[in-house]
Design an enzyme around this catalytic site. Structure first.
Site, PDB file in Angstrom:
ATOM      1  N   CYS A  68      72.242 -45.194 -48.197  1.00  0.00           N
ATOM      2  CA  CYS A  68      72.204 -44.743 -49.465  1.00  0.00           C
ATOM      3  C   CYS A  68      73.534 -44.086 -50.050  1.00  0.00           C
ATOM      4  O   CYS A  68      73.402 -43.570 -51.087  1.00  0.00           O
ATOM      5  CB  CYS A  68      70.959 -43.551 -49.445  1.00  0.00           C
ATOM      6  N   PHE A  83      67.745 -39.907 -37.630  1.00  0.00           N
ATOM      7  CA  PHE A  83      67.775 -39.165 -38.933  1.00  0.00           C
ATOM      8  C   PHE A  83      66.592 -38.775 -39.589  1.00  0.00           C
ATOM      9  O   PHE A  83      66.282 -38.960 -40.733  1.00  0.00           O
ATOM     10  CB  PHE A  83      68.746 -39.808 -39.890  1.00  0.00           C
ATOM     11  N   ARG A  94      58.168 -46.907 -46.259  1.00  0.00           N
ATOM     12  CA  ARG A  94      57.578 -46.078 -44.946  1.00  0.00           C
ATOM     13  C   ARG A  94      56.142 -47.301 -44.609  1.00  0.00           C
ATOM     14  O   ARG A  94      55.803 -47.346 -43.523  1.00  0.00           O
ATOM     15  CB  ARG A  94      57.338 -44.990 -45.395  1.00  0.00           C
ATOM     16  N   ASP A 100      67.906 -44.259 -40.937  1.00  0.00           N
ATOM     17  CA  ASP A 100      68.019 -43.868 -42.471  1.00  0.00           C
ATOM     18  C   ASP A 100      68.895 -42.669 -42.544  1.00  0.00           C
ATOM     19  O   ASP A 100      68.283 -41.488 -42.757  1.00  0.00           O
ATOM     20  CB  ASP A 100      66.542 -43.287 -43.010  1.00  0.00           C
ATOM     21  N   ASN A 116      72.240 -34.749 -32.423  1.00  0.00           N
ATOM     22  CA  ASN A 116      73.145 -35.427 -33.156  1.00  0.00           C
ATOM     23  C   ASN A 116      72.714 -37.271 -32.770  1.00  0.00           C
ATOM     24  O   ASN A 116      72.716 -37.401 -31.596  1.00  0.00           O
ATOM     25  CB  ASN A 116      74.480 -35.486 -32.883  1.00  0.00           C
TER      26      ASN A 116
END
Length: 311
Positions: free
Chosen positions: A253, A144, A128, A213, A195
């Protein structure tokens, strides 16, 4: 436990009171995760071995850290594989539904009881900061966006406009409050409940910086092919929406998606958009998420900071 806490004193900045205190294999304690949120702790136990030490671990945490409360969020696939039932609730003291934390001089509201992961994406703290430094004068799209942490950093970095796209209206409401508590206007930095894939299909806006992300698209090996298509699609759409010389911070991730494969997916997306990419930085979890060098699976968070050009 003492060794893990001593490391955090060295790697977590003093103006930050939220971090990962124990990172499972990375701290020599497979199956145990403990996160700090101000005066409270959130604990996750994922293996039968750690389960046997549960009461001892709780007492150690109370003795060494004197938290106001410890909340346990021991749930999910790893416990199921070990034949353990989910356990969710207070483990010690009292725990409020939400708390306010400080991170690098910014303030954030965190939902400890029902928020994603243990309430906040602590592993992205350093990223960040990096992304915020590229935000000066930029039109930024945060996809996201969850509770808006990247958005707040971009606004502090001098972004002229930050658009946050998140499917959860409840997360967007916390993001709105996070913008306000740090002195930024939700009107100037709009929050869109949508979405992300549909947003990309509908938008005609272009941006100087886009952050991707997403949640883990692949939970296991059988999900890899399907998730690769998802990563390809969002990176392709992001590349198309970037202005010439724009920046893309893109993450995965998903543990089964290895770093080299993720880079190939992103490269394919950039090429299909008719662009080329300069790699500026390889991104990953912060130093409060150490990885045992013999346990490469611990490097679950993969990220790339790219500069994109036409042709």
């Amino acid at each position: 436990v003492e060794r893990a806490l001593a490391l955090r004193k060295k790697v977590v900045p003093p103006e930050t009171d939220a971090c990962r205190l124990i990172n499972a294999e990375g701290d020599g304690m497979p199956g145990l995760v403990v996160d700090r949120y101000g005066g409270w702790l959130v604990m996750t136990i994922g293996t039968a071995g750690v389960e046997k030490w549960r009461e001892t671990i709780i007492e150690l945490l109370r003795e060494l850290l004197a938290p106001a409360g410890i909340y346990e969020r021991s749930e999910g696939r790893s416990r199921q594989l070990e034949g353990l039932p989910d356990r969710i609730g207070p483990a010690a003291g009292e725990v409020p539904e939400t708390v306010e934390i400080g991170e690098n001089g910014l303030r954030f509201e965190v939902d400890l009881l029902t928020g994603q992961k243990t309430g906040f994406f602590l592993d992205q703290r350093v990223n960040r900061e990096i992304v915020g430094a590229f935000s000066s004068g930029a039109a930024v799209l945060n996809c996201f966006s969850y509770t808006g942490a990247f958005s707040v950093y971009a606004a502090r970095g001098g972004a002229c406009r930050v658009v946050s796209v998140e499917a959860s209206a409840a997360a967007n409401e916390i993001a709105r409050r996070n913008l306000l508590r740090n002195g930024f206007s939700p009107e100037e930095h709009p929050l869109c409940t949508a979405n992300v894939f549909e947003y990309f299909r509908d938008t005609r806006e272009s941006f100087d910086l886009i952050i991707l992300d997403p949640p883990a698209f692949a939970k296991s090996r059988k999900d890899v092919a399907r998730s690769a298509r998802g990563y390809k699609e969002i990176n392709l759409q992001a590349a198309r929406c970037l202005r010439e010389g724009g920046f893309l911070a893109t993450f995965s991730c998903s543990n089964p998606i290895e770093a080299e494969f993720f880079e190939k997916i992103v490269l394919g997306a950039v090429r299909d958009a008719g662009k080329s990419a300069q790699l500026l930085r390889i991104l990953g979890a912060g130093p409060d998420h150490p990885v045992n060098l013999a346990h490469s699976e611990g490097r679950y968070l993969k990220g790339l900071l790219l500069c994109l050009h036409s042709g």
